[in-house]
Design a protein around this motif. Structure first.
Motif, PDB file in Angstrom:
ATOM      1  N   PRO A  68       0.833  -1.179  -0.078  1.00 59.21           N
ATOM      2  CA  PRO A  68      -0.005   0.111  -0.258  1.00 59.21           C
ATOM      3  C   PRO A  68       0.625   1.263   0.107  1.00 59.21           C
ATOM      4  O   PRO A  68       1.993   1.290   0.469  1.00 59.21           O
ATOM      5  N   VAL A  79       0.546   5.127   1.314  1.00 57.52           N
ATOM      6  CA  VAL A  79       0.158   6.233   2.111  1.00 57.52           C
ATOM      7  C   VAL A  79       0.805   7.475   1.644  1.00 57.52           C
ATOM      8  O   VAL A  79       2.077   7.395   1.779  1.00 57.52           O
ATOM      9  N   ASP A 131      -3.522   4.604  -1.472  1.00 58.26           N
ATOM     10  CA  ASP A 131      -4.641   3.766  -0.572  1.00 58.26           C
ATOM     11  C   ASP A 131      -5.042   4.890   0.646  1.00 58.26           C
ATOM     12  O   ASP A 131      -6.200   4.426   1.017  1.00 58.26           O
ATOM     13  N   ARG A 132      -4.109   5.425   1.244  1.00 57.36           N
ATOM     14  CA  ARG A 132      -4.889   6.510   2.146  1.00 57.36           C
ATOM     15  C   ARG A 132      -4.010   7.730   1.868  1.00 57.36           C
ATOM     16  O   ARG A 132      -2.828   7.913   1.619  1.00 57.36           O
ATOM     17  N   ARG A 186     -11.001   7.392   2.174  1.00 57.09           N
ATOM     18  CA  ARG A 186      -9.326   7.154   2.055  1.00 57.09           C
ATOM     19  C   ARG A 186      -8.516   8.223   2.499  1.00 57.09           C
ATOM     20  O   ARG A 186      -7.403   8.312   2.406  1.00 57.09           O
ATOM     21  N   THR A 187      -9.298   9.231   3.000  1.00 59.86           N
ATOM     22  CA  THR A 187      -8.846  10.595   3.623  1.00 59.86           C
ATOM     23  C   THR A 187      -8.789  10.556   5.049  1.00 59.86           C
ATOM     24  O   THR A 187      -9.986  10.696   5.539  1.00 59.86           O
ATOM     25  N   GLU A 188      -7.629  10.608   5.667  1.00 56.01           N
ATOM     26  CA  GLU A 188      -7.697  10.748   7.145  1.00 56.01           C
ATOM     27  C   GLU A 188      -7.011  11.899   7.646  1.00 56.01           C
ATOM     28  O   GLU A 188      -6.058  12.432   7.076  1.00 56.01           O
ATOM     29  N   ASP A 211      -5.207   0.547   8.445  1.00 60.89           N
ATOM     30  CA  ASP A 211      -6.328   0.159   7.684  1.00 60.89           C
ATOM     31  C   ASP A 211      -5.751  -0.011   6.330  1.00 60.89           C
ATOM     32  O   ASP A 211      -6.398  -0.802   5.378  1.00 60.89           O
ATOM     33  N   ALA A 212      -4.655   0.735   5.903  1.00 58.03           N
ATOM     34  CA  ALA A 212      -4.077   0.444   4.461  1.00 58.03           C
ATOM     35  C   ALA A 212      -3.723  -1.235   4.295  1.00 58.03           C
ATOM     36  O   ALA A 212      -4.032  -1.717   3.529  1.00 58.03           O
ATOM     37  N   ALA A 246      -7.023  -2.279   1.636  1.00 60.29           N
ATOM     38  CA  ALA A 246      -7.638  -1.346   0.980  1.00 60.29           C
ATOM     39  C   ALA A 246      -7.485  -1.600  -0.556  1.00 60.29           C
ATOM     40  O   ALA A 246      -6.523  -1.838  -1.153  1.00 60.29           O
ATOM     41  N   ARG A 284      -6.957  -0.790  -4.460  1.00 64.17           N
ATOM     42  CA  ARG A 284      -6.215   0.022  -5.120  1.00 64.17           C
ATOM     43  C   ARG A 284      -7.217   0.679  -6.142  1.00 64.17           C
ATOM     44  O   ARG A 284      -7.913  -0.223  -6.903  1.00 64.17           O
TER      45      ARG A 284
END
Length: 431
Positions: free
Chosen positions: A119, A121, A158-159, A181-183, A398-399, A403, A405
């Motif tokens: 993943p 990030v 992924d994030r 997917r946005t934190e 989480d990723a 998650a 793609r």
């Protein structure tokens, strides 16, 4: 972690090094303390630094050969993304995920993510469309190449980690980022380095060490000298302040700590200061290590952050941790970093007169400065890197949980280890 254009080892405030460099180092340290091993990859610039540097247990800086082994302007970096990525893919496998910082690293992160089947990030730190909406007169807009690159990263990662809710909204509204997917993970402050000091080692002691007059009124600027950071706004505000209160000149001292960066032309700010007749109260200071910077914060009456755009503004948090209130523009992450009216004052817009009026109020109300400084310490203590690392680990997990793609319709290959821990386990989780 990836940082193509600037090394985590570079001194913040010089060249392209700034808050992002502090962010990467401090977040990595906090992650390592919670059991996540981090390798920070950057480009070798031929500065005599070893290929591998152990920053501390669990954190390594690794230099890749990509392009000329010498410093290059950021504008030349897009051509080095592919060589950097190829050099990265030749490194040992076994990483659980890749975390890229800034759009150039995000491009390399996309390649590494696909090549390794892990993943991605991404933390943007700054966004071209946001910067272009807040340019100073005569400043150069970010190119279309960067905007297209940022859109690709937003689509492929992924994030996405945003520093504030405002940044998350900009990612969604300007770049089409998927909300799920946005934190939001707020940066922190190193409370071991930045603190108010003891009763015997506070402002007076800091001023004595720095050779500053004990009775001076000291508004401090700390950051790179570039139009986006607004040092010209500060210079014009100082001129307005002295027009409003000429008697203040005898005790006014304005240290400017930082080096020229990006499109900033050497000496521009100082020529402006001379034209406005305030060069006698400005004090040019080179960038300094974090421990020395803490002394400058403690010595100041207020930190001025007049940025035209700011993803967060770590200097504002650092100053508050040292007991110094902040006068800042109400842009980007600064309304999160500064508690308006409690730990500092926010200015809407970039009119130097508005800054001057607030500086004059602070100069004439020392008790209010003390009260704000005490509140600032409490405010900053609620934002630690440990908390930031805990939230970041949640994003990583989480990723790693699989998650999807974007555009691939498949999940990543299973991560090499099931948990993010390197202490007392045979399986090593690595970033």
């Amino acid at each position: 972690m990836l940082s193509v254009h600037t090394s985590p080892l570079h001194q913040p405030g010089t060249g392209d090094a700034g808050g992002m460099n502090v962010y990467m180092v401090e977040l990595s340290r906090a992650l390592a303390e919670q059991g996540v091993a981090v390798d920070l990859f950057t480009r070798c610039r031929g500065e005599g630094v070893p290929r591998l540097v152990d920053l501390e247990p669990g954190v390594r800086v690794r230099h890749l050969h990509a392009g000329p082994r010498r410093p290059l302007p950021k504008e030349a970096m897009p051509d080095l993304v592919l060589p950097f990525s190829l050099a990265l893919l030749k490194e040992e496998r076994g990483y659980d995920l890749v975390h890229s910082h800034y759009w150039l690293s995000g491009q390399a992160g996309r390649i590494a993510s696909f090549g390794w089947g892990i993943p991605l990030v991404h933390t943007a730190h700054t966004l071209a469309l946001v910067k272009n909406a807040h340019l100073a007169d005569g400043d150069t807009p970010e190119p279309e190449l960067r905007i297209r690159g940022e859109r690709r990263i937003v689509g492929d990662a992924d994030r996405l980690i945003a520093n504030t809710g405002d940044e998350a909204e900009a990612l969604r509204s300007l770049y089409g980022a998927a909300p799920l997917r946005t934190e939001v993970v707020r940066p922190g402050v190193d409370l071991r380095t930045f603190g108010p000091g003891s009763e015997r080692d506070g402002r007076a002691a800091a001023r004595a060490r720095l050779g500053l007059p004990a009775d001076a009124f000291v508004p401090l600027y700390a950051g790179r000298i570039q139009p986006l950071k607004g040092p010209d706004i500060l210079v014009r505000a100082v001129a307005e302040l002295l027009w409003m209160a000429p008697d203040l000149r005898r005790r006014l001292l304005v240290p400017v700590i930082g080096g020229h960066s990006g499109a900033s032309r050497e000496g521009t700010v100082w020529r402006l200061a001379a034209e406005l007749g305030v060069d006698d109260v400005l004090k040019a200071c080179p960038p300094v290590p974090q421990e020395r910077l803490a002394d400058w914060y403690r010595a100041a009456d207020v930190l001025v952050v007049p940025s035209r755009s700011e993803s967060f503004g770590l200097v504002a948090l650092e100053a508050q941790a040292c007991g110094t209130p902040v006068l800042a523009s109400a842009v980007g992450g600064l309304p999160t970093a500064v508690w308006d009216g409690v730990s500092g004052l926010l200015v809407r817009g970039h009119d130097p007169v508005d800054y001057a009026r607030r500086l004059l109020w602070l100069a004439r109300h020392p008790r209010a400065r003390v009260s704000m400084g005490e509140a600032a310490v409490r405010h900053a203590q609620g934002m630690s890197w440990r908390t930031s690392a805990t939230r970041t680990i949640d994003v990583y997990q989480d990723a790693l949980a699989g998650a999807l793609r974007v555009g691939q319709g498949r999940r990543h290959a299973p991560a090499p280890s099931a948990s993010l821990s390197w202490r007392n386990e045979k399986a090593v989780a690595r970033v």
